[in-house]
Design a protein around this motif. Sequence first.
Motif, mmCIF file in Angstrom:
data_model
loop_
_atom_site.group_PDB
_atom_site.id
_atom_site.type_symbol
_atom_site.label_atom_id
_atom_site.label_comp_id
_atom_site.label_asym_id
_atom_site.label_seq_id
_atom_site.Cartn_x
_atom_site.Cartn_y
_atom_site.Cartn_z
ATOM 1 N N LYS A 167 0.888 -1.179 0.176
ATOM 2 C CA LYS A 167 -0.122 0.146 -0.037
ATOM 3 C C LYS A 167 0.887 1.295 -0.021
ATOM 4 O O LYS A 167 0.557 2.269 -0.556
ATOM 5 C CB LYS A 167 -0.884 -0.042 1.023
ATOM 6 C CG LYS A 167 -2.108 -1.246 1.020
ATOM 7 C CD LYS A 167 -3.126 -0.831 2.030
ATOM 8 C CE LYS A 167 -2.884 -1.398 3.312
ATOM 9 N NZ LYS A 167 -4.105 -1.427 4.206
ATOM 10 N N GLU A 168 1.752 1.116 0.724
ATOM 11 C CA GLU A 168 2.847 2.409 0.713
ATOM 12 C C GLU A 168 3.461 2.668 -0.669
ATOM 13 O O GLU A 168 4.029 3.780 -0.975
ATOM 14 C CB GLU A 168 4.057 1.991 1.818
ATOM 15 C CG GLU A 168 3.552 2.194 3.257
ATOM 16 C CD GLU A 168 4.820 1.720 4.182
ATOM 17 O OE1 GLU A 168 5.882 1.658 3.673
ATOM 18 O OE2 GLU A 168 4.506 1.827 5.494
ATOM 19 N N ARG A 169 3.561 1.603 -1.347
ATOM 20 C CA ARG A 169 3.970 1.721 -2.967
ATOM 21 C C ARG A 169 2.802 2.252 -4.002
ATOM 22 O O ARG A 169 3.106 2.168 -4.954
ATOM 23 C CB ARG A 169 4.693 0.479 -3.428
ATOM 24 C CG ARG A 169 6.016 0.134 -2.931
ATOM 25 C CD ARG A 169 6.273 -1.427 -3.466
ATOM 26 N NE ARG A 169 7.654 -1.571 -3.274
ATOM 27 C CZ ARG A 169 8.718 -1.461 -4.045
ATOM 28 N NH1 ARG A 169 8.466 -0.508 -5.222
ATOM 29 N NH2 ARG A 169 9.822 -1.912 -3.917
ATOM 30 N N GLY A 170 1.728 2.479 -3.227
ATOM 31 C CA GLY A 170 0.540 2.957 -4.070
ATOM 32 C C GLY A 170 -0.291 1.672 -4.639
ATOM 33 O O GLY A 170 -0.919 1.996 -5.748
ATOM 34 N N ARG A 210 -8.509 -7.220 7.444
ATOM 35 C CA ARG A 210 -8.222 -5.557 8.005
ATOM 36 C C ARG A 210 -7.214 -4.803 7.331
ATOM 37 O O ARG A 210 -7.242 -3.785 7.145
ATOM 38 C CB ARG A 210 -8.050 -5.713 9.383
ATOM 39 C CG ARG A 210 -9.154 -6.077 10.198
ATOM 40 C CD ARG A 210 -8.900 -5.756 11.755
ATOM 41 N NE ARG A 210 -7.947 -6.183 12.534
ATOM 42 C CZ ARG A 210 -7.990 -7.342 13.130
ATOM 43 N NH1 ARG A 210 -8.852 -7.928 12.977
ATOM 44 N NH2 ARG A 210 -6.703 -7.629 13.838
ATOM 45 N N SER A 211 -6.146 -5.794 6.658
ATOM 46 C CA SER A 211 -5.126 -4.960 5.900
ATOM 47 C C SER A 211 -5.485 -4.834 4.521
ATOM 48 O O SER A 211 -4.752 -4.141 3.943
ATOM 49 C CB SER A 211 -3.716 -6.170 5.876
ATOM 50 O OG SER A 211 -3.552 -6.435 7.239
ATOM 51 N N CYS A 212 -6.693 -5.257 4.135
ATOM 52 C CA CYS A 212 -6.968 -4.764 2.461
ATOM 53 C C CYS A 212 -7.668 -3.383 2.455
ATOM 54 O O CYS A 212 -8.495 -3.169 3.642
ATOM 55 C CB CYS A 212 -8.131 -5.799 2.244
ATOM 56 S SG CYS A 212 -7.321 -7.560 2.023
ATOM 57 N N ASP A 213 -7.486 -2.669 1.389
ATOM 58 C CA ASP A 213 -8.057 -1.515 1.149
ATOM 59 C C ASP A 213 -9.652 -1.733 0.806
ATOM 60 O O ASP A 213 -10.409 -0.807 1.421
ATOM 61 C CB ASP A 213 -7.488 -0.811 -0.080
ATOM 62 C CG ASP A 213 -6.180 -0.364 0.161
ATOM 63 O OD1 ASP A 213 -5.905 0.467 1.154
ATOM 64 O OD2 ASP A 213 -5.214 -0.785 -0.544
#
Length: 246
Positions: A167-170, A210-213
């Motif tokens: 996610k930090e990588r977009g 919970r870690s999913c967007d």
Amino acid sequence: MSGSSKVLFGFHAVGVRLKVAPASVIEIYVDASRRDARMKQFLARAQEAGARVIEADGLRLTRLAGSAGHQGVAARVQELERSRSLDDLLDGLQAPPLLLVLDGVTDPHNLGACLRVADGAGAHAVIAPKDHAAGINATVAKVASGAAETVPYFMVTNLARTLGELKERGIWVTGTAGEAQKTLYEADFASPAALVLGAEGAGLRQLTRRSCDELVRIPMRGAVESLNVSVASGICLYEALRQRGG
């Protein structure tokens, strides 16, 4: 090329290695009693690649492959160099990443089928947690029909942390869940995407979920409540491929 070797078996798995890295094939064992058209075609390909071919009986092939499903073909091959890490792979990509993440897929046949689908749809890598996943073995390679050679497979220590780094990588992280409000076909996979699927029945673990967007579901019109994970992976990845103009 690394110094370690392994065994591949079955026409597809050995054939793909002959195609993508013929120099890495140390020797091929074939069933001396099999003389059908498929074997003749395979032997011609092996000869063209300059591979060393050794005739063997079915018992020796079964012992070498660790399985009776060798189809009369087994090969001892050198391990191929892989991207050392997921970060290395992502740093080198030119296209928007398309990743398949498997949470809790421990059956080697399912993993092999998922790798085959990932290869077909052009996914850049398959990711799984070390403690809730199958590793690559000869059975996985056989079921994958060569895709275990072509699709990078990364087993990570902490899946939730890895999803956070994606996610930090977009990269947008989309999980699948039967109770999700949104369907697969309403999601955007044209941008950098990671698709997260759990094992049939168990689904995603809570921390992974919970870690999913976002969560999406595959529409189910019949009586069954879930699909095999490799089938679900195929549906999701090919929807992503469709959205990307493939």
